[in-house]
Enzyme design. Sequence first.
Site, PDB file in Angstrom:
ATOM      1  N   SER A  21       0.826  -1.216   0.000  1.00  0.00           N
ATOM      2  CA  SER A  21       0.000   0.000   0.000  1.00  0.00           C
ATOM      3  C   SER A  21       0.862   1.269   0.000  1.00  0.00           C
ATOM      4  O   SER A  21       1.878   1.350   0.684  1.00  0.00           O
ATOM      5  CB  SER A  21      -0.895  -0.003   1.249  1.00  0.00           C
ATOM      6  N   THR A  68      -9.035  -1.399   2.571  1.00  0.00           N
ATOM      7  CA  THR A  68      -8.829  -1.845   1.200  1.00  0.00           C
ATOM      8  C   THR A  68      -9.239  -3.309   1.093  1.00  0.00           C
ATOM      9  O   THR A  68      -9.771  -3.892   2.044  1.00  0.00           O
ATOM     10  CB  THR A  68      -7.382  -1.548   0.745  1.00  0.00           C
ATOM     11  N   LYS A  72     -13.891  -4.043   2.261  1.00  0.00           N
ATOM     12  CA  LYS A  72     -14.754  -2.856   2.161  1.00  0.00           C
ATOM     13  C   LYS A  72     -16.224  -3.161   2.481  1.00  0.00           C
ATOM     14  O   LYS A  72     -16.887  -2.367   3.142  1.00  0.00           O
ATOM     15  CB  LYS A  72     -14.639  -2.239   0.760  1.00  0.00           C
ATOM     16  N   ASN A  93     -14.369   2.754   2.522  1.00  0.00           N
ATOM     17  CA  ASN A  93     -12.901   2.786   2.377  1.00  0.00           C
ATOM     18  C   ASN A  93     -12.244   3.676   3.433  1.00  0.00           C
ATOM     19  O   ASN A  93     -11.029   3.847   3.423  1.00  0.00           O
ATOM     20  CB  ASN A  93     -12.473   3.208   0.967  1.00  0.00           C
ATOM     21  N   ASP A 108     -13.997   7.397  -2.475  1.00  0.00           N
ATOM     22  CA  ASP A 108     -13.483   7.194  -3.845  1.00  0.00           C
ATOM     23  C   ASP A 108     -14.180   8.111  -4.860  1.00  0.00           C
ATOM     24  O   ASP A 108     -13.524   8.718  -5.708  1.00  0.00           O
ATOM     25  CB  ASP A 108     -13.675   5.739  -4.289  1.00  0.00           C
ATOM     26  N   GLY A 133     -16.244  -0.772 -16.661  1.00  0.00           N
ATOM     27  CA  GLY A 133     -16.128  -1.517 -15.416  1.00  0.00           C
ATOM     28  C   GLY A 133     -17.376  -1.335 -14.582  1.00  0.00           C
ATOM     29  O   GLY A 133     -18.155  -0.390 -14.792  1.00  0.00           O
ATOM     30  N   ALA A 134     -17.559  -2.278 -13.654  1.00  0.00           N
ATOM     31  CA  ALA A 134     -18.732  -2.211 -12.766  1.00  0.00           C
ATOM     32  C   ALA A 134     -18.354  -2.714 -11.377  1.00  0.00           C
ATOM     33  O   ALA A 134     -19.209  -3.134 -10.612  1.00  0.00           O
ATOM     34  CB  ALA A 134     -19.875  -3.029 -13.345  1.00  0.00           C
TER      35      ALA A 134
END
Length: 286
Positions: A21, A68, A72, A93, A108, A133-134
């Site tokens: 991270s 992360t 989540k 998050n 985000d 993306g989904a």
Amino acid sequence: MQMPTGATRLAAVIGSPVRHSLSPQLHNTAFETLGLDWIYVALEVAPGSAAEALSAMRILGIDGFSVTMPHKEAVAAACDELTDDAEALRAVNCVVNSDGRLIGHNTDGDGFIDALNAELGLDPAGLRCVVLGAGGAARSIGLALARSGATQVAIINRTAARAEEAVALFPEVGVVVAPGEAAACIAGCELIVNATSIGMGSSAETAGAGDVPFDIALITAEHTVVDIVYRPLVTPLLAAAQARGARTANGVSMLTHQAAIAFTLWTGVAAPISAMTAAVSSMLVD
Ligand code: NAP
């Protein structure tokens, strides 16, 4: 960094794996820049142990958690209270420990919008947007674009059922477009966002068709193309978009701005964005 004392406040990222991270450098740079007596560490929390980690947060008086993968959703279920975004997304998050009451946020989407503004001077109000993306990131971004006044948010995803779930979060402007029927939608939009993991770890020099999420011939100089992937800094999609004259941004700015929102939620202080951006950029040299 200043020597920790008995008064030092603690924040941490929980995840698995978590040792890669960038969040410790981002947040410790921010604390140091502002001379705040805080410290931020990475804590490896095994899958299935998120609720226990939140209990530990209460007992130990840890002030803030970043969350992360893969925690989540489990953290969203274990918080005492969720913000509207975290509730809608059922994903957290960032956790704020407010005198033992754990409040779950999802930064985000707002981080993405702040990044658009800061890096490209772009306000999504009135724009037709395509999100590829989904997954968790795409949902946050789609919801934030819709809340920011985008007139259309088209979700293009390999798995149709996940695209339908994402669009259900912002039905007024959301539309599912099948990958095979994406050309007209991409050609007619102003903002294209790659929120898939396609391009992660790929190099522009050796890229093949599978390293970009759609036919790059559709990109024109009228498009803004954002790839939220930040490893590498220039993905094959961004390299192609730049070559075709589009305005582009990578994922560094979103990463920094979502962290900046968390930083302010914990400390009550405006985050030193440029110091954080410099710290993260120095760790991500291609
Ligand atoms: P996720 O929930 O696992 O979603 C991954 C998405 O990518 C899904 O829509 C998936 O499609 C799609 N995908 C993966 N491989 C594919 C392939 N070969 N072909 C077509 N579609 C494919 O992940 P996430 O958390 O949303 O993250 C997505 C990416 O964003 C990651 O690279 C992550 O590092 C990055 N990210 C960046 C930031 C930032 O701050 N810059 C923040 C969050 C995430 P299916 O639904 O069909 O599986």
